[in-house]
Write an enzyme that holds these catalytic residues in place. Structure first.
Site, PDB file in Angstrom:
ATOM      1  N   HIS A 216       0.821  -1.227   0.000  1.00 27.91           N
ATOM      2  CA  HIS A 216       0.000   0.000   0.000  1.00 27.91           C
ATOM      3  C   HIS A 216       0.851   1.271   0.000  1.00 27.91           C
ATOM      4  O   HIS A 216       0.509   2.258  -0.621  1.00 27.91           O
ATOM      5  CB  HIS A 216      -0.957   0.002   1.202  1.00 27.91           C
ATOM      6  N   ASP A 217       1.981   1.235   0.729  1.00 26.82           N
ATOM      7  CA  ASP A 217       2.811   2.450   0.847  1.00 26.82           C
ATOM      8  C   ASP A 217       4.071   2.382  -0.015  1.00 26.82           C
ATOM      9  O   ASP A 217       5.039   3.097   0.246  1.00 26.82           O
ATOM     10  CB  ASP A 217       3.237   2.640   2.323  1.00 26.82           C
ATOM     11  N   LYS A 220       6.071   5.381  -1.066  1.00 28.51           N
ATOM     12  CA  LYS A 220       6.930   6.182  -0.172  1.00 28.51           C
ATOM     13  C   LYS A 220       8.397   6.100  -0.597  1.00 28.51           C
ATOM     14  O   LYS A 220       9.224   6.883  -0.145  1.00 28.51           O
ATOM     15  CB  LYS A 220       6.764   5.725   1.285  1.00 28.51           C
ATOM     16  N   HIS A 245       2.560   9.791  -2.319  1.00 29.66           N
ATOM     17  CA  HIS A 245       2.982   8.386  -2.213  1.00 29.66           C
ATOM     18  C   HIS A 245       1.895   7.461  -2.772  1.00 29.66           C
ATOM     19  O   HIS A 245       2.176   6.371  -3.241  1.00 29.66           O
ATOM     20  CB  HIS A 245       3.367   8.006  -0.775  1.00 29.66           C
ATOM     21  N   HIS A 271      -5.998   3.759  -0.514  1.00 27.75           N
ATOM     22  CA  HIS A 271      -6.033   3.490   0.930  1.00 27.75           C
ATOM     23  C   HIS A 271      -6.044   4.758   1.778  1.00 27.75           C
ATOM     24  O   HIS A 271      -6.246   4.688   2.985  1.00 27.75           O
ATOM     25  CB  HIS A 271      -4.860   2.571   1.340  1.00 27.75           C
ATOM     26  N   ASP A 300      -4.521  -0.070   8.282  1.00 25.19           N
ATOM     27  CA  ASP A 300      -3.312   0.756   8.254  1.00 25.19           C
ATOM     28  C   ASP A 300      -3.346   1.793   9.372  1.00 25.19           C
ATOM     29  O   ASP A 300      -2.351   1.999  10.075  1.00 25.19           O
ATOM     30  CB  ASP A 300      -3.221   1.442   6.882  1.00 25.19           C
TER      31      ASP A 300
HETATM   32  P1  C2E Z   1       1.547   6.457   8.486  1.00 27.71           P
HETATM   33  O1  C2E Z   1       2.441   6.898   9.593  1.00 27.71           O
HETATM   34  O2  C2E Z   1       1.646   5.032   8.074  1.00 27.71           O
HETATM   35  O3  C2E Z   1       0.052   6.791   8.884  1.00 27.71           O
HETATM   36  C1  C2E Z   1      -1.036   6.307   8.140  1.00 27.71           C
HETATM   37  C2  C2E Z   1      -2.305   6.960   8.547  1.00 27.71           C
HETATM   38  O4  C2E Z   1      -2.592   6.654   9.921  1.00 27.71           O
HETATM   39  C3  C2E Z   1      -2.267   8.470   8.528  1.00 27.71           C
HETATM   40  O5  C2E Z   1      -2.506   8.930   7.228  1.00 27.71           O
HETATM   41  C4  C2E Z   1      -3.400   8.811   9.467  1.00 27.71           C
HETATM   42  O6  C2E Z   1      -4.648   8.656   8.839  1.00 27.71           O
HETATM   43  C5  C2E Z   1      -3.258   7.750  10.516  1.00 27.71           C
HETATM   44  N1  C2E Z   1      -2.427   8.278  11.620  1.00 27.71           N
HETATM   45  C6  C2E Z   1      -1.126   8.054  11.847  1.00 27.71           C
HETATM   46  N2  C2E Z   1      -0.734   8.681  12.959  1.00 27.71           N
HETATM   47  C7  C2E Z   1      -1.778   9.331  13.465  1.00 27.71           C
HETATM   48  C8  C2E Z   1      -2.012  10.151  14.626  1.00 27.71           C
HETATM   49  O7  C2E Z   1      -1.115  10.410  15.427  1.00 27.71           O
HETATM   50  N3  C2E Z   1      -3.263  10.640  14.800  1.00 27.71           N
HETATM   51  C9  C2E Z   1      -4.270  10.345  13.930  1.00 27.71           C
HETATM   52  N4  C2E Z   1      -5.496  10.849  14.175  1.00 27.71           N
HETATM   53  N5  C2E Z   1      -4.096   9.583  12.823  1.00 27.71           N
HETATM   54  C10 C2E Z   1      -2.871   9.082  12.601  1.00 27.71           C
HETATM   55  P2  C2E Z   1      -1.979  10.396   6.823  1.00 27.71           P
HETATM   56  O8  C2E Z   1      -2.270  11.366   7.910  1.00 27.71           O
HETATM   57  O9  C2E Z   1      -2.554  10.715   5.499  1.00 27.71           O
HETATM   58  O10 C2E Z   1      -0.455  10.217   6.733  1.00 27.71           O
HETATM   59  C11 C2E Z   1       0.120   9.492   5.688  1.00 27.71           C
HETATM   60  C12 C2E Z   1       1.575   9.331   5.978  1.00 27.71           C
HETATM   61  O11 C2E Z   1       2.173  10.614   6.057  1.00 27.71           O
HETATM   62  C13 C2E Z   1       1.895   8.689   7.298  1.00 27.71           C
HETATM   63  O12 C2E Z   1       1.812   7.298   7.199  1.00 27.71           O
HETATM   64  C14 C2E Z   1       3.292   9.222   7.571  1.00 27.71           C
HETATM   65  O13 C2E Z   1       4.238   8.505   6.848  1.00 27.71           O
HETATM   66  C15 C2E Z   1       3.210  10.611   7.036  1.00 27.71           C
HETATM   67  N6  C2E Z   1       2.875  11.578   8.094  1.00 27.71           N
HETATM   68  C16 C2E Z   1       1.651  11.963   8.483  1.00 27.71           C
HETATM   69  N7  C2E Z   1       1.741  12.881   9.451  1.00 27.71           N
HETATM   70  C17 C2E Z   1       3.076  13.100   9.679  1.00 27.71           C
HETATM   71  C18 C2E Z   1       3.814  13.923  10.570  1.00 27.71           C
HETATM   72  O14 C2E Z   1       3.269  14.709  11.361  1.00 27.71           O
HETATM   73  N8  C2E Z   1       5.182  13.835  10.490  1.00 27.71           N
HETATM   74  C19 C2E Z   1       5.791  12.977   9.650  1.00 27.71           C
HETATM   75  N9  C2E Z   1       7.133  12.913   9.655  1.00 27.71           N
HETATM   76  N10 C2E Z   1       5.115  12.182   8.816  1.00 27.71           N
HETATM   77  C20 C2E Z   1       3.776  12.256   8.837  1.00 27.71           C
END
Ligand code: C2E
Length: 356
Positions: A216-217, A220, A245, A271, A300
């Site tokens: 799925h990712d 990235k 991504h 996704h 996810d």
């Molecule tokens: P990921 O870390 O695999 O997170 C996938 C999805 O899980 C996120 O999609 C979000 O819907 C949910 N999620 C993850 N962490 C949190 C959280 O702390 N609170 C909530 N409410 N939901 C959470 P999203 O937001 O579209 O992010 C996609 C990807 O973007 C993430 O994949 C991560 O790789 C990156 N990302 C998102 N926010 C940040 C951030 O603040 N800092 C960094 N370095 N990367 C981020």
């Protein structure tokens, strides 16, 4: 085809069933056959038992008298239609020579060959020899076909395993930068397959999801380190880059003829969509989002919340489920969250067995 030889029908092994209501006729024919080397013969003088006898004895050849009381040879041929669709059973029909139509009728009804009585011993022996040889050739072809089918099945399985292996390695390569163990993608595959099963997807779909969802990712791969590995929150420009991504992943996986790869492409692209239309990259709403994309999204997010990321601490499973419940209608289709909570004991088992 080493075993073809072994299934060649030897003369003394050929099972020949004689059906004739006149016991004397049946026995004298049996004697002729035994003298000619056919040791495996049986006689039936009760035509009503013909179908049962054929199903039980599974003869290689049936010698059938056409003129019999209660059930004649034509009716028996008719009765055997179903059986003969499944099994090759040649029939040699016998009848009194006085009846000139019988030959044509017998062949039309489905007899393989016809002989009018009285006949010379040598003639029936030759006819039977030919029919047994044809039966033997047919068995060889059937056996070869079966062997080929087995080979094709084995080969297909090998190719599929190889494809799954390559998919897993590709997913690991993409995951390697922010998760060295690859545990996230493994858990995700297991979660998705279990969740899909609970939602009534077929076994084949669940197996495909197991192998497709870890990709799925994969997009990235195209996100710079400074964004992917950033320890703090992303700026909106950075997040815009991060969003790509999904499309990068779909492009990487696009154009495959393989259904499991096509599934991976769909998952990569969808996704991050949300039930209320606020997701990305296409802003799809509700049922516009493919079910496999929705399944992956639920799993996810659960995994992202319950594990540590460069930008966040791990949440407890309870806190993650509460957050996901709050996001019913907005992020997720409500009934999917409810079902995910129902199968939580299974999810928890997978989570604890596959730690980071
Ligand atoms: P990921 O870390 O695999 O997170 C996938 C999805 O899980 C996120 O999609 C979000 O819907 C949910 N999620 C993850 N962490 C949190 C959280 O702390 N609170 C909530 N409410 N939901 C959470 P999203 O937001 O579209 O992010 C996609 C990807 O973007 C993430 O994949 C991560 O790789 C990156 N990302 C998102 N926010 C940040 C951030 O603040 N800092 C960094 N370095 N990367 C981020």
């Amino acid at each position: 085809m080493g075993n073809v030889q072994s299934i060649t029908l030897k003369k003394d092994m050929a099972k020949i069933l004689i059906i004739d209501d006149q016991k004397l006729h049946a026995l004298s024919l049996e004697k002729i056959l035994v003298n000619a080397g056919y040791q495996n013969t049986r006689c039936l003088t009760e035509p009503l038992k013909a179908l049962n006898m054929v199903q039980e004895y599974l003869p290689d050849l049936l010698v059938l008298d056409l003129i019999m009381p209660q059930l004649d040879g034509f009716q028996i041929i008719e009765q055997l239609h179903g059986f003969r669709r499944q099994h090759y059973l040649p029939i040699l029909a016998l009848s009194e020579g006085k009846n000139p139509n019988a030959r044509l009728r017998a062949l039309q009804a489905g007899a393989t060959d016809y002989l009018s009585q009285p006949f010379e011993d040598v003639e029936i022996i030759f006819r039977i020899k030919n029919m047994v040889e044809t039966r033997s050739l047919h068995a060889q072809v059937e056996n070869q076909n079966r062997a080929l089918e087995d080979k094709v099945r084995d080969r297909t399985k090998e190719l599929r395993e190889a494809q799954f292996d390559v998919m897993r390695r590709l997913a690991l390569a993409a995951e390697f930068r922010d998760n060295k163990t690859g545990s996230h993608i493994m858990r995700l595959g297991y979660y998705c397959a279990k969740f899909a099963e609970s939602l009534g997807l077929t076994d084949a779909e669940c197996e495909f999801l197991l192998h497709a969802s870890p990709l799925h990712d994969v997009g990235k791969i195209g996100i710079p380190d400074r964004i992917l590995l950033k320890p703090g929150p992303l700026t909106s420009e950075e997040f815009d880059v991060m969003k790509t991504h999904t499309t990068i992943g779909a492009e990487l996986l696009a154009g495959s003829h393989s259904p499991v790869m096509q599934m991976a492409e769909t998952i990569a692209l969808t996704h991050q969509e949300k039930w209320d239309g606020s997701g990305y990259p296409q802003g799809l709403r509700k049922e516009e989002i493919p079910m496999i994309g929705q399944i992956c999204s639920v799993c996810d997010v659960f995994d992202a919340l319950t594990t540590e990321r460069p930008y966040k601490k791990a949440w407890t499973p309870q806190a993650a489920l509460e957050q996901m419940s709050r996001e019913k209608e907005t992020h997720f289709q409500p009934k999917l969250v409810d079902r995910f909570i129902e199968i939580f004991p299974e999810v928890e088992r997978i989570r604890t067995q596959n730690p980071d």
